[in-house]
Motif scaffolding. Sequence first.
Motif, mmCIF file in Angstrom:
data_model
loop_
_atom_site.group_PDB
_atom_site.id
_atom_site.type_symbol
_atom_site.label_atom_id
_atom_site.label_comp_id
_atom_site.label_asym_id
_atom_site.label_seq_id
_atom_site.Cartn_x
_atom_site.Cartn_y
_atom_site.Cartn_z
ATOM 1 N N GLN A 117 0.825 -1.202 0.000
ATOM 2 C CA GLN A 117 0.000 0.000 0.000
ATOM 3 C C GLN A 117 0.866 1.261 0.000
ATOM 4 O O GLN A 117 0.563 2.231 -0.704
ATOM 5 N N ILE A 118 1.943 1.238 0.780
ATOM 6 C CA ILE A 118 2.867 2.371 0.794
ATOM 7 C C ILE A 118 3.506 2.539 -0.578
ATOM 8 O O ILE A 118 3.630 3.658 -1.089
ATOM 9 N N ASN A 119 3.894 1.431 -1.206
ATOM 10 C CA ASN A 119 4.479 1.497 -2.544
ATOM 11 C C ASN A 119 3.471 2.009 -3.571
ATOM 12 O O ASN A 119 3.837 2.757 -4.481
ATOM 13 N N ALA A 120 2.207 1.633 -3.424
ATOM 14 C CA ALA A 120 1.166 2.136 -4.322
ATOM 15 C C ALA A 120 1.009 3.643 -4.157
ATOM 16 O O ALA A 120 0.876 4.380 -5.144
ATOM 17 N N ALA A 121 1.046 4.119 -2.913
ATOM 18 C CA ALA A 121 0.964 5.557 -2.662
ATOM 19 C C ALA A 121 2.173 6.271 -3.269
ATOM 20 O O ALA A 121 2.029 7.330 -3.891
ATOM 21 N N CYS A 122 3.354 5.682 -3.110
ATOM 22 C CA CYS A 122 4.570 6.260 -3.702
ATOM 23 C C CYS A 122 4.442 6.346 -5.217
ATOM 24 O O CYS A 122 4.752 7.383 -5.821
ATOM 25 N N ASP A 123 3.989 5.264 -5.834
ATOM 26 C CA ASP A 123 3.815 5.241 -7.286
ATOM 27 C C ASP A 123 2.839 6.321 -7.733
ATOM 28 O O ASP A 123 3.096 7.050 -8.700
ATOM 29 N N ASN A 124 1.715 6.427 -7.041
ATOM 30 C CA ASN A 124 0.689 7.391 -7.430
ATOM 31 C C ASN A 124 1.110 8.830 -7.194
ATOM 32 O O ASN A 124 0.667 9.731 -7.909
ATOM 33 N N LEU A 125 1.951 9.057 -6.193
ATOM 34 C CA LEU A 125 2.404 10.411 -5.889
ATOM 35 C C LEU A 125 3.680 10.795 -6.637
ATOM 36 O O LEU A 125 4.112 11.938 -6.572
ATOM 37 N N GLY A 126 4.287 9.837 -7.318
ATOM 38 C CA GLY A 126 5.488 10.125 -8.088
ATOM 39 C C GLY A 126 6.780 10.088 -7.291
ATOM 40 O O GLY A 126 7.795 10.631 -7.719
#
Length: 96
Positions: free
Chosen positions: A28-37
């Motif tokens: 989930q943290i990695n997904a947030a990182c991906d989405n936020l750039g």
Amino acid sequence: MQDIAAELQDVVFKAAGPIKPGMGIKAQINAACDNLGYPRGHWRVREAWYGNASNWNGKAIFDLLGRYNRLCQKAGSSLAPANDPLAKVADARERR
């Protein structure tokens, strides 16, 4: 200052998107990182996720909020943009 940490925590939770079955916290943290750039596992997202963002400098706060607001613009109406957390803190202090 805890209000800022809670606001940023909410921002990264929303940025992670929907939770899929079997998705762990790291995913989930990695997904947030991906989405936020941000690069995967970036400290800003990780610290905000765990509510430890209350002692950040303004540049880090507004960078994260700016990235989230750009994500909201891309996503259309599915995500609501974040408000200025410093304005919320000032408003709460005025009410006292």
